[in-house]
Each structure stands twice: as structure tokens, then as C-alpha cells.
Design a protein around this motif. Structure first.
Motif, PDB file in Angstrom:
ATOM      1  N   LEU A 118      -6.366   7.855  -3.652  1.00  0.00           N
ATOM      2  CA  LEU A 118      -5.676   6.830  -2.873  1.00  0.00           C
ATOM      3  C   LEU A 118      -6.660   6.006  -2.044  1.00  0.00           C
ATOM      4  O   LEU A 118      -6.396   4.851  -1.732  1.00  0.00           O
ATOM      5  N   CYS A 119      -7.788   6.613  -1.684  1.00  0.00           N
ATOM      6  CA  CYS A 119      -8.820   5.871  -0.949  1.00  0.00           C
ATOM      7  C   CYS A 119      -9.445   4.778  -1.809  1.00  0.00           C
ATOM      8  O   CYS A 119     -10.129   3.906  -1.295  1.00  0.00           O
ATOM      9  N   MET A 132       2.550   6.238  -3.055  1.00  0.00           N
ATOM     10  CA  MET A 132       3.537   7.167  -3.614  1.00  0.00           C
ATOM     11  C   MET A 132       2.934   8.017  -4.724  1.00  0.00           C
ATOM     12  O   MET A 132       3.486   9.062  -5.075  1.00  0.00           O
ATOM     13  N   LEU A 133       1.797   7.598  -5.246  1.00  0.00           N
ATOM     14  CA  LEU A 133       1.090   8.430  -6.222  1.00  0.00           C
ATOM     15  C   LEU A 133       0.688   9.772  -5.611  1.00  0.00           C
ATOM     16  O   LEU A 133       0.414  10.728  -6.331  1.00  0.00           O
ATOM     17  N   GLY A 134       0.645   9.833  -4.283  1.00  0.00           N
ATOM     18  CA  GLY A 134       0.241  11.037  -3.575  1.00  0.00           C
ATOM     19  C   GLY A 134       1.186  12.211  -3.746  1.00  0.00           C
ATOM     20  O   GLY A 134       0.847  13.328  -3.365  1.00  0.00           O
ATOM     21  N   THR A 162       0.818  -1.215   0.000  1.00  0.00           N
ATOM     22  CA  THR A 162       0.000   0.000   0.000  1.00  0.00           C
ATOM     23  C   THR A 162       0.854   1.269   0.000  1.00  0.00           C
ATOM     24  O   THR A 162       0.441   2.290  -0.537  1.00  0.00           O
ATOM     25  N   SER A 163       2.039   1.206   0.574  1.00  0.00           N
ATOM     26  CA  SER A 163       2.934   2.374   0.554  1.00  0.00           C
ATOM     27  C   SER A 163       3.435   2.667  -0.850  1.00  0.00           C
ATOM     28  O   SER A 163       3.573   3.831  -1.240  1.00  0.00           O
ATOM     29  N   VAL A 164       3.698   1.621  -1.608  1.00  0.00           N
ATOM     30  CA  VAL A 164       4.116   1.814  -3.000  1.00  0.00           C
ATOM     31  C   VAL A 164       2.987   2.492  -3.779  1.00  0.00           C
ATOM     32  O   VAL A 164       3.224   3.438  -4.529  1.00  0.00           O
TER      33      VAL A 164
END
Length: 193
Positions: free
Chosen positions: A40-41, A29-31, A24-26
Motif C-alpha cells: 500500500l505504501c 481496501m487491498l489491505g 486512496t481509501s479505495v
């Protein structure tokens, strides 16, 4: 079979919490591109459904999902996402744990629904943007990120919370369906489960 969590259960909790956090962290990274923040939700529960459905096949005792939610929240806190992630991880992990327990840990439909509920915990990362809007904006400005701060506030209006909650739940169900399909096709066939 004992209802108490044992060493094997804690090993599974640790392994799958780390896998879920890394995956989920990968995606998160789109954030770095502000327009992706509200999405992201959706993206996190969609992709997170793949490792979580494998994890759900290992859960047979109450508390495992709650611990995962809290640990994920702590990891998010350490990466700068704030303390709300711990609270949402606890609340939605606990609700999902009760859901799994009510089904005797054997019903795929309940696992998918539980993943939808568990996925709502991702909203904890966005609560500071909504609930402490002005101070969050000022913090971004203090780091010299005026353009990003303005774009983020435009993408995350103060009325967006219900849409984030619903979006993460629906995406969690879809992610659970995807994860279950991949799980069934590849992991069961390979004899991993």
C-alpha cells in the motif's frame, strides 16, 4: 495577491482532500489481504498522484498542503488508522509545502518531488504495526483474527520501515509523473485548469 489563505483556498483544500482521501481509501481496501499491506505504501502514492497533481496546480499559498496532510490524517484516525497519520501528515505536508513555496509554485519538477515527500505520510498508517507490534498483534487477536494477524506480522517485519519510507517516496514521484502526464493530456486540453 495576498499570501493569506482565503475562502477559495479553503474550498480547494476541502475538495481535494476529500477526493484524495476517497481515491486512496479505495486503493487501501487491498489491505484486507494481508500480503498487500506493505505494498500500500506503493499503490497509494501511485494512484494518489493523479488527483494530487491537479490539486498542486491550484496551490499558490503556503499552508494548503500542510492542512491537507493534517485533514487526511484526521480522516484516517476516524477510520481507525491511529493518530500517527496526523503527525506524518503534518510533518510531510509541511516539508512539501516548503518545497512548493521555494519554487514559487511554478516548477513541475518540484511539484513532482513534493508529491514524493508528501506521499511518505502514508507510512503513518503502518507505524503502529511496527512500533507497537505486540499490542497491535494482541488487538487483532482480540477481534478473533488469528490467521490475518499472523500473516500480517509475517508481511510486516520490524525492520521494514526504511523500505516503506523509500518505497512511498519513489512511488510518490512516479505517481506524480503519471498524474502530471494525465493532468497535462486531459485537464489542460479540456481547459479545466
Amino acid at each position: 495577491m495576498s499570501n493569506k489563505l482565503q475562502g477559495k483556498d479553503f474550498i480547494n483544500i476541502g475538495i481535494f482532500t476529500v477526493i484524495y482521501f476517497v481515491v486512496t481509501s479505495v486503493v487501501a481496501m487491498l489491505g484486507v489481504i494481508s500480503v498487500f499491506i506493505p505494498l500500500l505504501c506503493v499503490f497509494v502514492p501511485l494512484i494518489g498522484g493523479i488527483p494530487m497533481m491537479l490539486y498542486f496546480s491550484k496551490i499558490r499559498k503556503f499552508g494548503m498542503l500542510t492542512i491537507t496532510g493534517v485533514l487526511d490524517g484526521l480522516l484516517l484516525l476516524f477510520t481507525g488508522m491511529g493518530y500517527w497519520c496526523i503527525l506524518t501528515g503534518l510533518v510531510f505536508g509541511l516539508i512539501a509545502d516548503f518545497m512548493l513555496k521555494s519554487s514559487g509554485y511554478k516548477k513541475v519538477k518540484m511539484e513532482i518531488m513534493a508529491h514524493g515527500v508528501f506521499s511518505i505520510s502514508v507510512v503513518g498508517a503502518f507505524l503502529p504495526i511496527i512500533l507497537t507490534r505486540n499490542s497491535y498483534y494482541e488487538t487483532l487477536l482480540a477481534y478473533g483474527r488469528q490467521e490475518y494477524a499472523d500473516a500480517l506480522m509475517n508481511c510486516m517485519p520490524d525492520w521494514i520501515l526504511p523500505f516503506l519510507l523509500i518505497g512511498s517516496f519513489v512511488a510518490g514521484i512516479v505517481g506524480g509523473l503519471i498524474g502530471r502526464k494525465i493532468f497535462k493530456k486531459h485537464f489542460e486540453r479540456a481547459g479545466i485548469v
